[in-house]
Design a protein around this motif. Structure first.
Motif, PDB file in Angstrom:
ATOM      1  N   ALA A 128      -8.268   0.930  -0.353  1.00  0.00           N
ATOM      2  CA  ALA A 128      -8.221   0.259  -1.657  1.00  0.00           C
ATOM      3  C   ALA A 128      -7.424  -0.965  -1.988  1.00  0.00           C
ATOM      4  O   ALA A 128      -7.238  -2.353  -1.784  1.00  0.00           O
ATOM      5  N   ILE A 129      -6.040  -1.043  -1.537  1.00  0.00           N
ATOM      6  CA  ILE A 129      -4.934  -2.025  -1.417  1.00  0.00           C
ATOM      7  C   ILE A 129      -5.363  -3.451  -0.508  1.00  0.00           C
ATOM      8  O   ILE A 129      -5.191  -4.588  -1.185  1.00  0.00           O
ATOM      9  N   ALA A 130      -5.954  -2.731   0.924  1.00  0.00           N
ATOM     10  CA  ALA A 130      -6.345  -3.339   1.903  1.00  0.00           C
ATOM     11  C   ALA A 130      -7.486  -4.329   1.188  1.00  0.00           C
ATOM     12  O   ALA A 130      -7.275  -6.013   1.104  1.00  0.00           O
ATOM     13  N   TYR A 131      -8.573  -3.631   0.171  1.00  0.00           N
ATOM     14  CA  TYR A 131      -9.371  -4.848   0.247  1.00  0.00           C
ATOM     15  C   TYR A 131      -8.865  -5.483  -1.422  1.00  0.00           C
ATOM     16  O   TYR A 131      -9.499  -6.960  -1.179  1.00  0.00           O
ATOM     17  N   PHE A 132      -8.112  -4.520  -1.783  1.00  0.00           N
ATOM     18  CA  PHE A 132      -8.349  -5.980  -3.476  1.00  0.00           C
ATOM     19  C   PHE A 132      -7.207  -7.363  -2.591  1.00  0.00           C
ATOM     20  O   PHE A 132      -6.859  -8.128  -3.367  1.00  0.00           O
ATOM     21  N   THR A 133      -6.205  -7.206  -1.799  1.00  0.00           N
ATOM     22  CA  THR A 133      -5.035  -7.439  -1.432  1.00  0.00           C
ATOM     23  C   THR A 133      -6.205  -9.294  -0.772  1.00  0.00           C
ATOM     24  O   THR A 133      -5.406  -9.847  -1.263  1.00  0.00           O
ATOM     25  N   ALA A 134      -7.570  -8.760  -0.145  1.00  0.00           N
ATOM     26  CA  ALA A 134      -7.925  -9.269   0.632  1.00  0.00           C
ATOM     27  C   ALA A 134      -8.739 -10.515  -0.587  1.00  0.00           C
ATOM     28  O   ALA A 134      -8.818 -11.378  -0.135  1.00  0.00           O
ATOM     29  N   GLN A 135      -8.534  -9.862  -1.679  1.00  0.00           N
ATOM     30  CA  GLN A 135      -9.595 -10.496  -2.664  1.00  0.00           C
ATOM     31  C   GLN A 135      -8.947 -11.726  -3.471  1.00  0.00           C
ATOM     32  O   GLN A 135      -8.675 -12.499  -4.408  1.00  0.00           O
ATOM     33  N   GLN A 136      -7.038 -11.934  -3.253  1.00  0.00           N
ATOM     34  CA  GLN A 136      -6.310 -11.982  -4.457  1.00  0.00           C
ATOM     35  C   GLN A 136      -6.137 -13.763  -3.769  1.00  0.00           C
ATOM     36  O   GLN A 136      -5.799 -13.844  -2.507  1.00  0.00           O
ATOM     37  N   HIS A 137      -5.500 -14.257  -4.467  1.00  0.00           N
ATOM     38  CA  HIS A 137      -5.072 -16.092  -3.891  1.00  0.00           C
ATOM     39  C   HIS A 137      -3.896 -16.135  -4.675  1.00  0.00           C
ATOM     40  O   HIS A 137      -3.200 -17.038  -3.940  1.00  0.00           O
ATOM     41  N   ASN A 138      -3.503 -15.322  -5.122  1.00  0.00           N
ATOM     42  CA  ASN A 138      -1.560 -15.616  -5.258  1.00  0.00           C
ATOM     43  C   ASN A 138      -0.890 -14.903  -4.219  1.00  0.00           C
ATOM     44  O   ASN A 138      -0.813 -13.969  -3.663  1.00  0.00           O
ATOM     45  N   LYS A 139      -0.352 -16.258  -3.549  1.00  0.00           N
ATOM     46  CA  LYS A 139       0.787 -16.059  -2.284  1.00  0.00           C
ATOM     47  C   LYS A 139       1.252 -14.694  -2.521  1.00  0.00           C
ATOM     48  O   LYS A 139       1.703 -13.816  -1.507  1.00  0.00           O
ATOM     49  N   VAL A 140       2.253 -14.189  -4.002  1.00  0.00           N
ATOM     50  CA  VAL A 140       2.928 -13.330  -4.089  1.00  0.00           C
ATOM     51  C   VAL A 140       2.379 -11.982  -3.662  1.00  0.00           C
ATOM     52  O   VAL A 140       2.904 -11.033  -2.957  1.00  0.00           O
ATOM     53  N   LEU A 141       0.848 -11.766  -4.331  1.00  0.00           N
ATOM     54  CA  LEU A 141       0.553 -10.924  -4.303  1.00  0.00           C
ATOM     55  C   LEU A 141      -0.078 -10.798  -2.825  1.00  0.00           C
ATOM     56  O   LEU A 141      -0.152  -9.182  -3.023  1.00  0.00           O
ATOM     57  N   ILE A 142      -0.653 -11.046  -2.325  1.00  0.00           N
ATOM     58  CA  ILE A 142      -1.203 -11.001  -1.235  1.00  0.00           C
ATOM     59  C   ILE A 142      -0.030 -10.687  -0.633  1.00  0.00           C
ATOM     60  O   ILE A 142       0.153  -9.500   0.726  1.00  0.00           O
ATOM     61  N   TYR A 143       1.152 -11.488   0.205  1.00  0.00           N
ATOM     62  CA  TYR A 143       2.603 -10.870   0.980  1.00  0.00           C
ATOM     63  C   TYR A 143       3.190  -9.372   0.354  1.00  0.00           C
ATOM     64  O   TYR A 143       2.903  -8.519   1.041  1.00  0.00           O
ATOM     65  N   VAL A 144       2.973  -8.919  -1.041  1.00  0.00           N
ATOM     66  CA  VAL A 144       3.179  -7.561  -1.162  1.00  0.00           C
ATOM     67  C   VAL A 144       1.912  -7.014  -0.778  1.00  0.00           C
ATOM     68  O   VAL A 144       1.986  -5.849  -0.005  1.00  0.00           O
ATOM     69  N   SER A 180       2.355  -6.706   3.500  1.00  0.00           N
ATOM     70  CA  SER A 180       3.448  -5.598   2.936  1.00  0.00           C
ATOM     71  C   SER A 180       3.159  -3.900   2.660  1.00  0.00           C
ATOM     72  O   SER A 180       3.567  -2.898   3.744  1.00  0.00           O
ATOM     73  N   ALA A 181       2.786  -3.720   1.845  1.00  0.00           N
ATOM     74  CA  ALA A 181       2.475  -1.779   1.396  1.00  0.00           C
ATOM     75  C   ALA A 181       1.055  -1.849   2.003  1.00  0.00           C
ATOM     76  O   ALA A 181       1.393  -0.608   2.802  1.00  0.00           O
ATOM     77  N   VAL A 182       0.330  -2.626   2.930  1.00  0.00           N
ATOM     78  CA  VAL A 182      -0.524  -2.053   3.596  1.00  0.00           C
ATOM     79  C   VAL A 182       0.056  -1.796   5.164  1.00  0.00           C
ATOM     80  O   VAL A 182      -0.591  -0.707   5.458  1.00  0.00           O
ATOM     81  N   ILE A 183       0.926  -2.734   5.847  1.00  0.00           N
ATOM     82  CA  ILE A 183       1.967  -1.959   7.358  1.00  0.00           C
ATOM     83  C   ILE A 183       2.665  -1.226   6.328  1.00  0.00           C
ATOM     84  O   ILE A 183       2.124   0.161   7.766  1.00  0.00           O
ATOM     85  N   LEU A 184       3.016  -0.666   5.213  1.00  0.00           N
ATOM     86  CA  LEU A 184       4.075   0.282   5.214  1.00  0.00           C
ATOM     87  C   LEU A 184       2.803   1.502   5.248  1.00  0.00           C
ATOM     88  O   LEU A 184       3.696   3.099   6.258  1.00  0.00           O
ATOM     89  N   TRP A 185       1.792   1.655   4.627  1.00  0.00           N
ATOM     90  CA  TRP A 185       1.205   2.903   4.803  1.00  0.00           C
ATOM     91  C   TRP A 185       0.465   3.078   6.040  1.00  0.00           C
ATOM     92  O   TRP A 185       0.555   4.102   6.897  1.00  0.00           O
ATOM     93  N   ILE A 186       0.824   2.290   6.988  1.00  0.00           N
ATOM     94  CA  ILE A 186      -0.421   2.389   8.321  1.00  0.00           C
ATOM     95  C   ILE A 186       0.750   2.287   9.392  1.00  0.00           C
ATOM     96  O   ILE A 186       0.756   3.327  10.110  1.00  0.00           O
ATOM     97  N   ILE A 187       1.985   2.583   9.057  1.00  0.00           N
ATOM     98  CA  ILE A 187       3.316   3.398   9.731  1.00  0.00           C
ATOM     99  C   ILE A 187       3.283   4.815   9.209  1.00  0.00           C
ATOM    100  O   ILE A 187       3.265   5.564  10.449  1.00  0.00           O
ATOM    101  N   GLY A 188       3.103   4.892   8.165  1.00  0.00           N
ATOM    102  CA  GLY A 188       3.260   6.896   8.050  1.00  0.00           C
ATOM    103  C   GLY A 188       1.756   7.023   8.259  1.00  0.00           C
ATOM    104  O   GLY A 188       2.103   8.473   9.100  1.00  0.00           O
ATOM    105  N   LEU A 189       0.555   6.391   8.324  1.00  0.00           N
ATOM    106  CA  LEU A 189      -0.852   6.992   8.905  1.00  0.00           C
ATOM    107  C   LEU A 189      -0.081   7.040  10.972  1.00  0.00           C
ATOM    108  O   LEU A 189      -0.429   8.491  11.168  1.00  0.00           O
ATOM    109  N   VAL A 190       0.724   6.135  11.336  1.00  0.00           N
ATOM    110  CA  VAL A 190       0.759   6.337  13.060  1.00  0.00           C
ATOM    111  C   VAL A 190       1.819   7.351  13.304  1.00  0.00           C
ATOM    112  O   VAL A 190       1.359   7.880  13.699  1.00  0.00           O
TER     113      VAL A 190
END
Length: 275
Positions: A51-67, A70-80
């Motif tokens: 859900a975070i990945a999906y909603f991030t892709a819909q954003q246009h604010n650079k700060v929200l996109i960056y956050v 980052s959240a997705v990458i941290l989530w992925i590290i936990g998965l791996v």
């Protein structure tokens, strides 16, 4: 096994660039919860990352996109790293050895790590087709093919020269389980992450050689469990996969080269490491 059959279908739909990959993924998650592969906590963690990945892709604010990234990458590290509770991966091979000289290892069919494929596809919708990079698509030249084939031969020999592996010609009875798991659930996930996402992002910021080297270095560091020499070989292999991806603009080519390298390791050398 129904869970991983549905998961394999979902991944196949992604690679085939089918728009209906979401349906088999939903069925995968439903089956996983039905058979207790995912508990409610595990399912919540998986769905939250998607859900975070999906909603991030819909954003246009650079700060929200960056956050969001980052959240997705941290989530992925936990998965791996298999850090999350409520996720019960399937044990398929327990302390098996590919040959008498090889160190025993355990193999799981993972449901957590492959989820990064779908998250990154939601985050960067063109990550498989790569149209956003406007690269020129073409077939491999004879010179490029020779480099890839040469790398597939010389890198295992380098690992041997470094005493990281030893020659051992074997084809264990469970080779097909290894091959299926490695191709569908391991190589696809790693190539989508390191080549599709990381290398693709770096290509927009850096020259191609730098992008390939940095992405490959991160790929090598991800194999820290094998020790410093393993990191070196994995980094060099990552460069080979990165070149395959850069030359063809096809993630499937990088996946195949990655899979062939791993299969050669299993058949011709001690796997994963010597005793």
């Amino acid at each position: 096994m129904l869970v991983w059959l549905l998961l394999a279908i979902s991944i196949g739909c992604v690679l085939a660039k089918k728009s209906y990959w979401q349906l088999p993924l939903i069925l995968t998650l439903v089956a996983a919860m039905t058979f207790n592969v995912l508990t409610p906590i595990g399912a919540t963690i998986i769905i939250s990352g998607l859900a975070i990945a999906y909603f991030t892709a819909q954003q246009h604010n650079k700060v929200l996109i960056y956050v969001g990234h980052s959240a997705v990458i941290l989530w992925i590290i936990g998965l791996v790293l298999h850090l999350y509770p409520g996720i019960n991966n399937l044990l398929v091979l327990d302390q098996v050895a590919s040959g008498p000289l090889s160190r025993p290892f355990t193999l799981y069919f993972n449901i957590d790590k492959p989820m990064l494929i779908f998250a990154l596809l939601l985050l960067v919708p063109n990550i498989i087709s790569n149209n956003q990079y406007n690269w020129r698509s073409f077939s491999l030249s004879r010179y490029q093919k020779s480099i890839i084939c040469g790398g597939l031969i010389t890198l295992p020999l380098l690992a041997w020269a470094l005493n990281l592996v030893q020659p051992e010609l074997t084809l264990p009875s469970w080779w097909w389980i290894f091959a299926m798991n490695n191709l569908i659930f391991t190589c696809v996930a790693e190539e989508v992450l390191f080549r599709g996402y990381i290398q693709g992002f770096l290509f927009k910021k850096l020259a191609p050689p730098a992008a390939i080297i940095i992405a490959s270095g991160l790929f090598g560091l991800a194999h820290f469990g094998g020790g410093p020499l393993f990191i070196i070989i994995a980094t060099l292999a990552g460069i080979l996969y990165g070149l395959s991806y850069y030359w063809t603009r096809k993630i499937t080519i990088a996946i195949v080269v990655h899979f062939v390298f791993n299969l050669l390791h299993l058949v011709f050398f001690t796997y994963p490491l010597p005793l």
